[in-house]
Scaffold this active site. Sequence first.
Site, PDB file in Angstrom:
ATOM      1  N   HIS A   1       0.274   0.690  15.754  1.00 33.08           N
ATOM      2  CA  HIS A   1       1.409   1.186  14.982  1.00 33.08           C
ATOM      3  C   HIS A   1       2.747   0.906  15.651  1.00 33.08           C
ATOM      4  O   HIS A   1       3.766   1.416  15.226  1.00 33.08           O
ATOM      5  CB  HIS A   1       1.278   2.696  14.765  1.00 33.08           C
ATOM      6  CG  HIS A   1       0.192   3.084  13.814  1.00 33.08           C
ATOM      7  ND1 HIS A   1      -1.126   2.923  14.095  1.00 33.08           N
ATOM      8  CD2 HIS A   1       0.242   3.621  12.568  1.00 33.08           C
ATOM      9  CE1 HIS A   1      -1.858   3.356  13.075  1.00 33.08           C
ATOM     10  NE2 HIS A   1      -1.054   3.775  12.134  1.00 33.08           N
TER      11      HIS A   1
ATOM     12  N   LEU B   1      -6.009  -1.589  -0.529  1.00 32.33           N
ATOM     13  CA  LEU B   1      -5.802  -1.638   0.931  1.00 32.33           C
ATOM     14  C   LEU B   1      -6.362  -2.937   1.506  1.00 32.33           C
ATOM     15  O   LEU B   1      -7.461  -2.977   2.060  1.00 32.33           O
ATOM     16  CB  LEU B   1      -6.472  -0.434   1.595  1.00 32.33           C
ATOM     17  CG  LEU B   1      -5.598   0.821   1.662  1.00 32.33           C
ATOM     18  CD1 LEU B   1      -5.374   1.392   0.279  1.00 32.33           C
ATOM     19  CD2 LEU B   1      -6.205   1.847   2.575  1.00 32.33           C
ATOM     20  N   ALA B   2      -5.615  -3.993   1.356  1.00 29.40           N
ATOM     21  CA  ALA B   2      -6.082  -5.305   1.790  1.00 29.40           C
ATOM     22  C   ALA B   2      -4.867  -6.189   2.021  1.00 29.40           C
ATOM     23  O   ALA B   2      -4.262  -6.679   1.069  1.00 29.40           O
ATOM     24  CB  ALA B   2      -6.993  -5.914   0.733  1.00 29.40           C
ATOM     25  N   GLU B   3      -4.513  -6.387   3.269  1.00 19.77           N
ATOM     26  CA  GLU B   3      -3.262  -7.099   3.561  1.00 19.77           C
ATOM     27  C   GLU B   3      -3.310  -8.560   3.128  1.00 19.77           C
ATOM     28  O   GLU B   3      -2.330  -9.091   2.610  1.00 19.77           O
ATOM     29  CB  GLU B   3      -2.923  -6.990   5.050  1.00 19.77           C
ATOM     30  CG  GLU B   3      -2.314  -5.655   5.465  1.00 19.77           C
ATOM     31  CD  GLU B   3      -3.313  -4.515   5.513  1.00 19.77           C
ATOM     32  OE1 GLU B   3      -4.539  -4.775   5.487  1.00 19.77           O
ATOM     33  OE2 GLU B   3      -2.895  -3.350   5.589  1.00 19.77           O
TER      34      GLU B   3
ATOM     35  N   PRO C   1      -4.408  -9.177   9.430  1.00 23.32           N
ATOM     36  CA  PRO C   1      -5.317  -9.664   8.376  1.00 23.32           C
ATOM     37  C   PRO C   1      -4.620 -10.578   7.365  1.00 23.32           C
ATOM     38  O   PRO C   1      -5.288 -11.349   6.673  1.00 23.32           O
ATOM     39  CB  PRO C   1      -5.793  -8.360   7.701  1.00 23.32           C
ATOM     40  CG  PRO C   1      -5.634  -7.311   8.741  1.00 23.32           C
ATOM     41  CD  PRO C   1      -4.406  -7.718   9.524  1.00 23.32           C
TER      42      PRO C   1
ATOM     43  N   PHE D   1      -0.804  -4.076  11.285  1.00 21.13           N
ATOM     44  CA  PHE D   1      -1.671  -4.356  10.136  1.00 21.13           C
ATOM     45  C   PHE D   1      -1.372  -5.719   9.513  1.00 21.13           C
ATOM     46  O   PHE D   1      -1.948  -6.079   8.493  1.00 21.13           O
ATOM     47  CB  PHE D   1      -1.495  -3.286   9.045  1.00 21.13           C
ATOM     48  CG  PHE D   1      -1.725  -1.867   9.500  1.00 21.13           C
ATOM     49  CD1 PHE D   1      -2.314  -1.582  10.730  1.00 21.13           C
ATOM     50  CD2 PHE D   1      -1.362  -0.805   8.695  1.00 21.13           C
ATOM     51  CE1 PHE D   1      -2.508  -0.272  11.149  1.00 21.13           C
ATOM     52  CE2 PHE D   1      -1.559   0.515   9.103  1.00 21.13           C
ATOM     53  CZ  PHE D   1      -2.134   0.780  10.336  1.00 21.13           C
TER      54      PHE D   1
ATOM     55  N   GLU E   1       0.844  -1.198   0.000  1.00 18.26           N
ATOM     56  CA  GLU E   1       0.000   0.000   0.000  1.00 18.26           C
ATOM     57  C   GLU E   1       0.879   1.248   0.000  1.00 18.26           C
ATOM     58  O   GLU E   1       1.801   1.353   0.817  1.00 18.26           O
ATOM     59  CB  GLU E   1      -0.899  -0.001   1.236  1.00 18.26           C
ATOM     60  CG  GLU E   1      -1.849  -1.187   1.281  1.00 18.26           C
ATOM     61  CD  GLU E   1      -2.399  -1.440   2.681  1.00 18.26           C
ATOM     62  OE1 GLU E   1      -2.189  -0.601   3.572  1.00 18.26           O
ATOM     63  OE2 GLU E   1      -3.032  -2.498   2.864  1.00 18.26           O
TER      64      GLU E   1
ATOM     65  N   GLN F   1       2.419  -2.080   5.940  1.00 15.71           N
ATOM     66  CA  GLN F   1       2.627  -0.669   6.259  1.00 15.71           C
ATOM     67  C   GLN F   1       3.044  -0.459   7.727  1.00 15.71           C
ATOM     68  O   GLN F   1       3.945   0.307   8.017  1.00 15.71           O
ATOM     69  CB  GLN F   1       1.363   0.099   5.935  1.00 15.71           C
ATOM     70  CG  GLN F   1       1.581   1.577   5.792  1.00 15.71           C
ATOM     71  CD  GLN F   1       0.449   2.224   5.022  1.00 15.71           C
ATOM     72  OE1 GLN F   1      -0.675   2.275   5.518  1.00 15.71           O
ATOM     73  NE2 GLN F   1       0.721   2.697   3.827  1.00 15.71           N
ATOM     74  N   PHE F   2       2.345  -1.128   8.619  1.00 15.26           N
ATOM     75  CA  PHE F   2       2.699  -1.077  10.044  1.00 15.26           C
ATOM     76  C   PHE F   2       2.517  -2.480  10.616  1.00 15.26           C
ATOM     77  O   PHE F   2       1.652  -3.255  10.169  1.00 15.26           O
ATOM     78  CB  PHE F   2       1.805  -0.100  10.812  1.00 15.26           C
ATOM     79  CG  PHE F   2       2.234   1.338  10.686  1.00 15.26           C
ATOM     80  CD1 PHE F   2       3.198   1.876  11.525  1.00 15.26           C
ATOM     81  CD2 PHE F   2       1.673   2.145   9.714  1.00 15.26           C
ATOM     82  CE1 PHE F   2       3.597   3.195  11.404  1.00 15.26           C
ATOM     83  CE2 PHE F   2       2.066   3.470   9.583  1.00 15.26           C
ATOM     84  CZ  PHE F   2       3.025   4.005  10.429  1.00 15.26           C
ATOM     85  N   ASP F   3       3.304  -2.758  11.660  1.00 11.53           N
ATOM     86  CA  ASP F   3       3.268  -4.070  12.317  1.00 11.53           C
ATOM     87  C   ASP F   3       1.863  -4.540  12.680  1.00 11.53           C
ATOM     88  O   ASP F   3       1.501  -5.687  12.481  1.00 11.53           O
ATOM     89  CB  ASP F   3       4.140  -4.020  13.573  1.00 11.53           C
ATOM     90  CG  ASP F   3       4.119  -2.643  14.244  1.00 11.53           C
ATOM     91  OD1 ASP F   3       3.026  -2.038  14.321  1.00 11.53           O
ATOM     92  OD2 ASP F   3       5.191  -2.162  14.658  1.00 11.53           O
TER      93      ASP F   3
END
Lengths: 344, 397
Positions: free
Chosen positions: A129, A58-60, A89, A86, A29, A82-84
């Site tokens: 985050h 935007l879909a891990e 999913p 996240f 992303e 993007q961040f830990d």
Amino acid sequence: MTTMTFGRAITAGLRRAMDDDPRVILMGEDIGKLGGVFRITDGLQKDFGPHRVLDSPLAEAGIMGTAVGMAYRGYRPVVEIQFDGFIYPAFDQIVCQVAKLHYRTQGAVKMPITIRVPFGGGIGSPEHHSESPEAYFTHTSGLRVVSVSNPQDAYTMIQQAIACDDPVLYFEPKRRYHVKGEVDEAADPASSDLGAARVVTAGSDVTLVTYGPLVSTARDAAIAASDDGISIEVIDLRSLAPIDFATVEASVRKTGRLVITHEAAQSGGLGAEIAASITERCFDYLEHAPVRVTGFDIPYPYSKLEFHHLPDLDRILDGVDRVMRRPNSLSGLDGAPTSEGAAL
Amino acid sequence: MTQEGSLPRSGRTEAVGGTAEQASGTVHPGPSRPGADELVQLIDHHGVRHPHGHYDGLVADVDGPALQKLYEDMVVVRRIDAEATALQRQGELALWPPLLGQEAAQIGSGRALRSDDFVFSSYRENAVAYCRGVDLADILRVWRGNASSGWDPYTINMATPQVIIGAQTLHATGYAMGIINDGADAVAVAYFGDGATSQGDVNEAMVFAASYQAPVVFFCQNNHWAISEPVGLQAHVPIARRAPGFGIPSVRVDGNDVLACLAVTREALARARSGGGPTFIEAVTYRMGPHTTADDPTRYRDANELEDWAARDPLARLATLLDSLGLLEADYTDSVKAKADAVAAELRQGCLSMPEPAPSDVFKHVYSTPNSWLDRQQDHYERYLASFSQAPQEGSR
């Protein structure tokens, strides 16, 4: 040698890997025009094109699952989470697919996917985050997990991770992104082992094991302890799965004392694994039970409290005092080891 | 034979059941979209060939012998299914997921594929694997417990069956994104069931497929039951309506009509090859057996429902059509039976003669590069096993 920040060193490593192998594809992303929220992929889409640096929906799970398909097709995807916080999913795709496809197919299908995860705290971010999810992944067979702590390793190890035919989770301590250091860009990544630990400072009294964001704190602790006449050997694991136990074991046989420190929660964490494994291997050499200095077993706290959660120099030194049987914060506590050597 | 025009066709149309609403036993009001929910059908369940202004052209090459071949395929895979079920009942397999009733959906779509297309399937697509040319015993390897997968995916261009529901749709989409990068005209095909459409992965796959216009075909076999959950619990409107919301054209097809399944799949593949992006196919069919051999469908579904669907059997209708064309003579049916017998015998033989895996195989292929943790565990376990041969045969401990 070139001086660059930790973040720039990752960028340089990515660029070199993409130059060397057209099958290397970046996915994530905001990694294209924006260059990622931490700007690690800055300029790469411009230079390599949108088919090699894919801005993803935007879909891990979607990013990770399509990376699996890309790897099936012969590509070497580098996925940015993007961040830990996240990454969850995508957990199913990582632990059930990425980790297991090589085993499931008796080696026919390789999953050379590198999963970059900015991780850890200390930057004052909101919830989700600042997490340290590495233990979930070190518990999963089929994955290799690494964490980098300095620009040279960041540059070299990202290339090693991409070149590795196994999936690699590459944990980047986000509070280190702007720390500068020397990088030898001519260094050949193939000349070193992705799984090897590094002895940061040599010492003879205590082995202090850590990785990622706490390596520099551990080094500071070693310097501070030397003022008290305590010699600490700091080991940067670099590889969290597998752990280079040979290096840790050799150190503990020399020092007889082990402290492990990490930001992640204590229970079921890497510290537990290291303490247990080293006790099994070095029981007769230990002068004291291994001690863990870790984050608490709590959800990551809001930023005004995060420095209570994160091990700092003084908490690490307190752990060192415990294995040295010096007066420490637990002295006199019923059942706790003391300087007089009470029951363990 | 037989040119396309020589097949008998009646002009009549007949509704074929199988909407989401019917399966749940409840009619759920939904937005009206006249025509969009109709099933493409070329052969009805009486075995009558119906003309179709659009899809006839896509199967114009399917002459009498080709129809006979499709029938043979369906008979053979039904026989594979029966043989595997028997092997499970005899204790030779731990489990088996029958495809009884879904032969037309799988053979019709599977026979539309090119060898360089790549299939990502669930665990019930054994007829698709048959179409891809799998070695028969490989179909059983997982269910006998001898391996985690039966075949090298690259030998038949079909991924090993996926157990996590819907996960493979993302793999197919990613593979299709790779096809774009390679400038190739192959297609990735994802097979999944109606239950999978509730999963996030399937919905994310459609987002990615639409965004990148990936050459992927989503082939949903709506067999009406996700173990014991009826399709009405997954979808209040026909599942094919979902894809257009993602920007993906969709079609509902009579999944028990092999010719219609062939036609719609060919169209979807052609669209993908020509840069037209993904297609979603909902093949409305019915799982006539249990979810797996561990299952008891009499606990959750009505016998009348099964009877209704038995009357729409995909093999019976094609047999009736072939018979009406004079293509079901004894020498032909004998040859089909002989083929099915031979395949079943080969399957059984392959199952029973499968070599047992060695204990050390458990450590193989976890990683493609050496792993010091695992090497140590393997070394210790091998020493442990070796200790038995060194120990006294009787006595101590």
